[in-house]
Design a protein around this motif. Structure first.
Motif, PDB file in Angstrom:
ATOM      1  N   GLU A 211      -1.688  -5.653   3.324  1.00 47.69           N
ATOM      2  CA  GLU A 211      -1.170  -7.002   3.545  1.00 47.69           C
ATOM      3  C   GLU A 211      -0.637  -7.639   2.260  1.00 47.69           C
ATOM      4  O   GLU A 211       0.284  -8.463   2.297  1.00 47.69           O
ATOM      5  CB  GLU A 211      -2.260  -7.902   4.131  1.00 47.69           C
ATOM      6  N   LEU A 212      -1.201  -7.248   1.119  1.00 54.26           N
ATOM      7  CA  LEU A 212      -0.756  -7.820  -0.150  1.00 54.26           C
ATOM      8  C   LEU A 212       0.707  -7.512  -0.441  1.00 54.26           C
ATOM      9  O   LEU A 212       1.384  -8.261  -1.153  1.00 54.26           O
ATOM     10  CB  LEU A 212      -1.634  -7.305  -1.297  1.00 54.26           C
ATOM     11  N   ARG A 213       1.192  -6.410   0.111  1.00 57.80           N
ATOM     12  CA  ARG A 213       2.582  -6.003  -0.115  1.00 57.80           C
ATOM     13  C   ARG A 213       3.572  -7.107   0.286  1.00 57.80           C
ATOM     14  O   ARG A 213       4.626  -7.273  -0.336  1.00 57.80           O
ATOM     15  CB  ARG A 213       2.879  -4.733   0.683  1.00 57.80           C
ATOM     16  N   LEU A 220      -2.918  -8.676 -10.383  1.00 53.18           N
ATOM     17  CA  LEU A 220      -3.475  -7.828 -11.431  1.00 53.18           C
ATOM     18  C   LEU A 220      -4.932  -7.607 -11.055  1.00 53.18           C
ATOM     19  O   LEU A 220      -5.745  -8.526 -11.081  1.00 53.18           O
ATOM     20  CB  LEU A 220      -3.360  -8.511 -12.793  1.00 53.18           C
ATOM     21  N   TYR A 221      -5.239  -6.390 -10.687  1.00 56.09           N
ATOM     22  CA  TYR A 221      -6.530  -6.056 -10.078  1.00 56.09           C
ATOM     23  C   TYR A 221      -7.321  -5.179 -11.048  1.00 56.09           C
ATOM     24  O   TYR A 221      -6.961  -4.034 -11.305  1.00 56.09           O
ATOM     25  CB  TYR A 221      -6.247  -5.352  -8.754  1.00 56.09           C
ATOM     26  N   VAL A 222      -8.397  -5.747 -11.616  1.00 56.77           N
ATOM     27  CA  VAL A 222      -9.226  -5.053 -12.602  1.00 56.77           C
ATOM     28  C   VAL A 222     -10.506  -4.598 -11.908  1.00 56.77           C
ATOM     29  O   VAL A 222     -11.343  -5.419 -11.525  1.00 56.77           O
ATOM     30  CB  VAL A 222      -9.542  -5.963 -13.804  1.00 56.77           C
ATOM     31  N   THR A 223     -10.664  -3.296 -11.757  1.00 62.26           N
ATOM     32  CA  THR A 223     -11.730  -2.743 -10.923  1.00 62.26           C
ATOM     33  C   THR A 223     -13.068  -2.589 -11.624  1.00 62.26           C
ATOM     34  O   THR A 223     -14.106  -2.519 -10.975  1.00 62.26           O
ATOM     35  CB  THR A 223     -11.325  -1.344 -10.430  1.00 62.26           C
ATOM     36  N   VAL A 231     -11.208   3.389  -6.500  1.00 60.47           N
ATOM     37  CA  VAL A 231     -10.313   2.325  -6.035  1.00 60.47           C
ATOM     38  C   VAL A 231      -8.861   2.782  -6.105  1.00 60.47           C
ATOM     39  O   VAL A 231      -8.078   2.556  -5.171  1.00 60.47           O
ATOM     40  CB  VAL A 231     -10.513   1.046  -6.873  1.00 60.47           C
ATOM     41  N   LYS A 232      -8.502   3.448  -7.182  1.00 61.79           N
ATOM     42  CA  LYS A 232      -7.124   3.913  -7.349  1.00 61.79           C
ATOM     43  C   LYS A 232      -6.744   4.876  -6.222  1.00 61.79           C
ATOM     44  O   LYS A 232      -5.651   4.788  -5.647  1.00 61.79           O
ATOM     45  CB  LYS A 232      -6.977   4.596  -8.709  1.00 61.79           C
ATOM     46  N   ASN A 240      -0.465   1.711  -2.161  1.00 57.92           N
ATOM     47  CA  ASN A 240      -0.484   0.867  -3.364  1.00 57.92           C
ATOM     48  C   ASN A 240       0.804   0.033  -3.546  1.00 57.92           C
ATOM     49  O   ASN A 240       1.795   0.504  -4.115  1.00 57.92           O
ATOM     50  CB  ASN A 240      -0.699   1.714  -4.606  1.00 57.92           C
ATOM     51  N   PRO A 241       0.827  -1.195  -3.067  1.00 56.77           N
ATOM     52  CA  PRO A 241       2.030  -2.031  -3.147  1.00 56.77           C
ATOM     53  C   PRO A 241       2.552  -2.174  -4.577  1.00 56.77           C
ATOM     54  O   PRO A 241       1.771  -2.165  -5.542  1.00 56.77           O
ATOM     55  CB  PRO A 241       1.545  -3.380  -2.608  1.00 56.77           C
ATOM     56  N   ASP A 242       3.855  -2.341  -4.710  1.00 54.94           N
ATOM     57  CA  ASP A 242       4.473  -2.492  -6.033  1.00 54.94           C
ATOM     58  C   ASP A 242       4.026  -3.768  -6.733  1.00 54.94           C
ATOM     59  O   ASP A 242       4.092  -3.855  -7.964  1.00 54.94           O
ATOM     60  CB  ASP A 242       6.007  -2.504  -5.899  1.00 54.94           C
ATOM     61  N   ASN A 243       3.611  -4.756  -5.956  1.00 56.21           N
ATOM     62  CA  ASN A 243       3.203  -6.030  -6.554  1.00 56.21           C
ATOM     63  C   ASN A 243       1.710  -6.080  -6.891  1.00 56.21           C
ATOM     64  O   ASN A 243       1.168  -7.148  -7.188  1.00 56.21           O
ATOM     65  CB  ASN A 243       3.564  -7.200  -5.638  1.00 56.21           C
TER      66      ASN A 243
END
Length: 365
Positions: A211-213, A220-223, A231-232, A240-243
């Motif tokens: 949905e984030l796409r 910026l997602y810091v796991t 997570v990756k 994995n959305p470009d944004n």
């Protein structure tokens, strides 16, 4: 002036102490410092890298249930007091500042018994056992939240804020996020759960990765290092959305924060000090696994003021998190109001306020 700083156990006690040292060194030349910590704490690795003289004592915390270990802890405390007295005399300390953690107990207590002015610095809205105990002996108690005042003697308690907040103001603009490949003209949402990450936050984000796409903002997602590979991999399966840019850890967080429009995070005291001084709206998901549930109380200090949205971990879901993000980013009036509310809670001159307390109780500049 010779200043002794003591704090350890977690970064929340160490980093404010280091920020104070750096600020005083820069603005008040000729000041000497000694940091007293423990051999097995984070401070043993972190403090020497800052070129600050470091000495250690051996101390452990009390168990909250009846245990023979508590007898040993009393013995260690008394020895820690003796060792601290020797260090303070040798250094010719003018003042001692305890920023929390077990180690600050014997150090500040030793200073009080030697007649050396001392300050307790409490970062959280609810104090720990060590600082409650030390408040009886300290000349001043410095707090970061108005909510904390009620736990200490009113006549000696002063609101100074967290020195770490003063440091993030040295960074301005969006250069930090640009270096990571983010677009400075697009709203940026930062998601992080601390240095080791937070599994519940990661799980919630992964559930709405697709949905984030479609959202008009970038993430910026810091796991956290320990969760990064998993997570990756899961993010890649979700396309994995470009944004959405995923990182395990950020070493330059102050530089990054200056370019962020919204932060999703836990509610540690240092993080909240940074967010408020920069005026960053936040969605706070406090850790329930901390002493006295102090993170939730920290978070409520912001949410009650309109600076943050609070989500209790047991109520967290991907859809709830996404809805909270959307409601802030898509509503400019709400976002602006949260920014202003956050700034009213921030203390940009925290280090200087603490230094003024030092000069007040020592009579020295």
């Amino acid at each position: 002036m010779n200043i002794v700083v003591s704090g350890g156990g977690t970064g929340g006690h160490i980093y404010p102490a280091l920020a104070l040292v750096r600020e005083i060194k820069e603005k008040h030349k000729g000041t000497s410092f000694l940091y007293i910590g423990t051999e097995n704490g984070l401070e043993k690795e972190i403090v020497p890298r800052e070129n600050i003289p470091f000495k250690s004592i051996h101390i452990t915390g009390f168990k909250r249930k009846i245990s023979f270990e508590n007898v040993k802890t009393v013995a260690r405390f008394l020895k820690g007091v003796r060792d601290s007295k020797k260090m303070l005399k040798e250094f010719k300390a003018d003042v001692v500042i305890g920023t929390g953690g077990y180690v600050s107990g014997p150090v500040v207590y030793a200073a009080a018994k030697l007649g050396i002015p001392c300050i307790v610095h409490e970062q959280n809205s609810v104090p720990g056992l060590t600082n409650k105990f030390l408040s009886r002996y300290a000349n001043k108690v410095a707090v970061c939240f108005e909510d904390a005042v009620q736990y200490f003697p009113k006549e000696k308690t002063v609101l100074t804020g967290n020195p770490r907040a003063s440091e993030v103001l040295h960074h301005e603009g969006k250069e930090g996020i640009q270096k990571l490949g983010l677009n400075p003209s697009v709203p940026t949402v930062l998601i992080f759960g601390g240095s080791r990450g937070a599994r519940p936050i990661n799980e919630a984000v992964l559930k709405v990765m697709t949905e984030l796409r479609e959202r008009p903002y970038q993430v910026l997602y810091v796991t956290g290092d320990v969760h990064y590979e998993q997570v990756k991999n899961e993010a890649q399966l979700a396309g994995n959305p470009d944004n959405v840019i995923i990182k395990p850890f950020l070493h330059n967080m102050p530089e990054i924060l200056s370019g962020v429009d919204l932060a999703i995070t836990r509610a540690g005291a240092t993080t909240l000090a940074e967010l408020t001084v920069l005026g960053i709206p936040s969605i706070l998901i406090p850790s329930p696994y901390v002493t006295n549930n102090h993170q939730e109380k920290n978070a409520r200090s912001l949410s009650d003021a309109g600076a943050a949205t609070l989500i209790i971990e047991k109520d967290l879901s991907g859809n709830k998190l996404l809805a909270a993000i959307d409601s802030i980013i898509s509503d400019k009036e709400k976002h602006t109001a949260m920014k202003e509310a956050a700034r009213t809670l921030g203390v940009p001159d925290a280090a200087e306020r603490l230094y003024n307390v030092i000069t007040e109780i020592t009579g020295k500049n």
